[in-house]
Design an enzyme around this catalytic site. Structure first.
Site, PDB file in Angstrom:
ATOM      1  N   GLY A   1     -26.857 -33.595 -42.232  1.00 15.58           N
ATOM      2  CA  GLY A   1     -27.770 -34.737 -42.063  1.00 15.58           C
ATOM      3  C   GLY A   1     -28.234 -35.401 -43.342  1.00 15.58           C
ATOM      4  O   GLY A   1     -29.295 -36.028 -43.362  1.00 15.58           O
ATOM      5  N   SER A   2     -27.421 -35.321 -44.412  1.00 16.78           N
ATOM      6  CA  SER A   2     -27.882 -35.992 -45.636  1.00 16.78           C
ATOM      7  C   SER A   2     -27.869 -37.511 -45.457  1.00 16.78           C
ATOM      8  O   SER A   2     -28.705 -38.221 -46.035  1.00 16.78           O
ATOM      9  CB  SER A   2     -27.053 -35.563 -46.848  1.00 16.78           C
ATOM     10  OG  SER A   2     -25.730 -36.018 -46.757  1.00 16.78           O
ATOM     11  N   ASN A   3     -26.964 -38.027 -44.651  1.00 21.87           N
ATOM     12  CA  ASN A   3     -26.964 -39.482 -44.404  1.00 21.87           C
ATOM     13  C   ASN A   3     -28.140 -39.891 -43.525  1.00 21.87           C
ATOM     14  O   ASN A   3     -28.726 -40.950 -43.734  1.00 21.87           O
ATOM     15  CB  ASN A   3     -25.640 -39.925 -43.783  1.00 21.87           C
ATOM     16  CG  ASN A   3     -24.582 -40.138 -44.841  1.00 21.87           C
ATOM     17  OD1 ASN A   3     -24.633 -41.083 -45.611  1.00 21.87           O
ATOM     18  ND2 ASN A   3     -23.636 -39.208 -44.926  1.00 21.87           N
TER      19      ASN A   3
ATOM     20  N   HIS B   1     -17.352 -43.218 -42.949  1.00 25.30           N
ATOM     21  CA  HIS B   1     -16.178 -42.357 -43.108  1.00 25.30           C
ATOM     22  C   HIS B   1     -15.924 -42.128 -44.602  1.00 25.30           C
ATOM     23  O   HIS B   1     -15.906 -43.086 -45.383  1.00 25.30           O
ATOM     24  CB  HIS B   1     -14.950 -42.994 -42.448  1.00 25.30           C
ATOM     25  CG  HIS B   1     -13.761 -42.091 -42.527  1.00 25.30           C
ATOM     26  ND1 HIS B   1     -13.571 -41.035 -41.658  1.00 25.30           N
ATOM     27  CD2 HIS B   1     -12.741 -42.046 -43.423  1.00 25.30           C
ATOM     28  CE1 HIS B   1     -12.481 -40.386 -42.011  1.00 25.30           C
ATOM     29  NE2 HIS B   1     -11.953 -40.983 -43.077  1.00 25.30           N
TER      30      HIS B   1
ATOM     31  N   ASN C   1     -20.200 -46.132 -37.954  1.00 30.28           N
ATOM     32  CA  ASN C   1     -19.876 -44.816 -38.516  1.00 30.28           C
ATOM     33  C   ASN C   1     -19.681 -44.932 -40.017  1.00 30.28           C
ATOM     34  O   ASN C   1     -19.316 -46.001 -40.516  1.00 30.28           O
ATOM     35  CB  ASN C   1     -18.572 -44.309 -37.872  1.00 30.28           C
ATOM     36  CG  ASN C   1     -18.175 -42.924 -38.365  1.00 30.28           C
ATOM     37  OD1 ASN C   1     -19.020 -42.026 -38.460  1.00 30.28           O
ATOM     38  ND2 ASN C   1     -16.909 -42.746 -38.704  1.00 30.28           N
TER      39      ASN C   1
ATOM     40  N   MET D   1     -19.070 -35.183 -35.423  1.00 27.43           N
ATOM     41  CA  MET D   1     -17.697 -34.681 -35.436  1.00 27.43           C
ATOM     42  C   MET D   1     -17.049 -34.713 -34.056  1.00 27.43           C
ATOM     43  O   MET D   1     -16.350 -33.769 -33.673  1.00 27.43           O
ATOM     44  CB  MET D   1     -17.665 -33.259 -36.009  1.00 27.43           C
ATOM     45  CG  MET D   1     -18.258 -33.140 -37.397  1.00 27.43           C
ATOM     46  SD  MET D   1     -17.487 -34.261 -38.575  1.00 27.43           S
ATOM     47  CE  MET D   1     -15.948 -33.404 -38.856  1.00 27.43           C
ATOM     48  N   ARG D   2     -17.304 -35.776 -33.312  1.00 25.11           N
ATOM     49  CA  ARG D   2     -16.693 -35.927 -31.985  1.00 25.11           C
ATOM     50  C   ARG D   2     -16.027 -37.282 -31.893  1.00 25.11           C
ATOM     51  O   ARG D   2     -16.554 -38.271 -32.442  1.00 25.11           O
ATOM     52  CB  ARG D   2     -17.751 -35.849 -30.878  1.00 25.11           C
ATOM     53  CG  ARG D   2     -18.506 -34.555 -30.828  1.00 25.11           C
ATOM     54  CD  ARG D   2     -17.652 -33.464 -30.219  1.00 25.11           C
ATOM     55  NE  ARG D   2     -18.320 -32.178 -30.300  1.00 25.11           N
ATOM     56  CZ  ARG D   2     -17.707 -31.025 -30.111  1.00 25.11           C
ATOM     57  NH1 ARG D   2     -16.418 -30.974 -29.854  1.00 25.11           N
ATOM     58  NH2 ARG D   2     -18.369 -29.901 -30.194  1.00 25.11           N
TER      59      ARG D   2
HETATM   60  C1  GRF Z   1     -20.232 -37.443 -44.650  1.00 21.95           C
HETATM   61  O1  GRF Z   1     -19.313 -37.217 -45.704  1.00 21.95           O
HETATM   62  C2  GRF Z   1     -19.768 -38.585 -43.781  1.00 21.95           C
HETATM   63  O2  GRF Z   1     -19.068 -39.573 -44.465  1.00 21.95           O
HETATM   64  C3  GRF Z   1     -18.838 -37.885 -42.819  1.00 21.95           C
HETATM   65  O3  GRF Z   1     -19.439 -36.640 -42.555  1.00 21.95           O
HETATM   66  C4  GRF Z   1     -20.281 -36.273 -43.673  1.00 21.95           C
HETATM   67  C5  GRF Z   1     -21.640 -36.061 -43.112  1.00 21.95           C
HETATM   68  O4  GRF Z   1     -22.536 -35.580 -44.072  1.00 21.95           O
HETATM   69  N1  GRF Z   1     -18.595 -38.684 -41.639  1.00 21.95           N
HETATM   70  P1  GRF Z   1     -24.089 -35.436 -43.741  1.00 21.95           P
HETATM   71  O5  GRF Z   1     -24.184 -34.589 -42.467  1.00 21.95           O
HETATM   72  O6  GRF Z   1     -24.644 -36.812 -43.524  1.00 21.95           O
HETATM   73  O7  GRF Z   1     -24.674 -34.737 -44.914  1.00 21.95           O
END
Ligand code: GRF
Length: 225
Positions: free
Chosen positions: A20-22, A129, A127, A105-106
């Site tokens: 969940g860093s994003n 990527h 999304n 991841m789905r």
């Molecule tokens: C990120 O690298 C994103 O680009 C990919 O999955 C990773 C998720 O990282 N789709 P986080 O869970 O947001 O830390």
């Protein structure tokens, strides 16, 4: 000093499977008033995902909609549809305008994609990527780029369609990796970019301040106004 939050904010739900860093970067951008949006819910398919505790810390409603038992379904499309129906049901009270996938991841089925389809044709599902699409689709894209030996890779923000990693591209940023010694170094560099690029892109995507151009073979190009 009082910080006044604008009430012209778009409601978003975040779907994530991992750390969940994003999610956190988007939350921080909202808190800093750099992004006008409200995270109304965080949903994970993994009950122990770190994103769920991060969401609680941010006081955002967070819950897990677990992936069902494969044995109960005759095909993976039925299984996916069952899961998505439960995700939609869980999101109903929050009525998000956009879904933001941040490490989810789905693969999405048409059920979810159509539920967020806009009048203009794109689905309001975004999304991030970790590669310069269309290169290095699928999983472990930073590692794929490292092992392939490319000198540059990147990050892509795109609208989601059913075929994996193929939806209209909204934003991209490249970065050099020829001096990286490990896939982890590539990932570290990439994540720093993700955490800035995702909120920056949502700034113009969420208020739908863009135009769409049709290119060859019906590909849609998203151009910020
Ligand atoms: C990120 O690298 C994103 O680009 C990919 O999955 C990773 C998720 O990282 N789709 P986080 O869970 O947001 O830390």
């Amino acid at each position: 000093m009082w910080s006044v939050k604008s009430d012209v904010s778009v409601s978003i739900a975040i779907l994530a499977s991992g750390r969940g860093s994003n999610f956190w970067a988007i939350h921080q951008a909202i808190e800093a008033n750099e992004l006008q949006a409200r995270i109304v819910a965080v949903v994970s398919d993994q009950k122990d995902a770190l994103v769920l505790s991060r969401a609680q810390q941010a006081q955002v409603p967070a819950f897990c909609v677990p992936w069902p038992d494969r044995k109960l379904f005759s095909s993976s499309s039925e299984l996916r549809a069952d899961h998505e129906q439960r995700v939609l049901k869980a999101l109903e009270p929050f009525a998000p305008r956009f879904l933001v996938l941040a490490g989810y991841m789905r693969i999405l089925s048409p059920l979810l994609i159509e539920a967020f389809r806009s009048e203009c044709g794109y689905s309001r599902i975004v999304n991030i990527h970790p590669s310069l699409l269309p290169a290095f689709c699928g999983v472990h894209s930073y590692a794929q780029a490292f092992h392939y030996g490319v000198k540059w890779t990147g990050v892509t923000v795109h609208f989601v369609e059913s075929a994996v990693d193929t939806g209209p591209i909204c934003a991209q940023e490249v970065f050099p990796i020829s001096d990286c010694q490990t896939p982890e170094e590539v990932e570290k560099r990439g994540l720093e970019i993700e955490h800035r690029l995702f909120p920056e892109t949502l700034k113009w995507l969420l208020p739908e301040q863009f135009r769409l151009e049709t290119r060859a073979e019906g590909r849609i190009c998203v151009c910020p106004n």
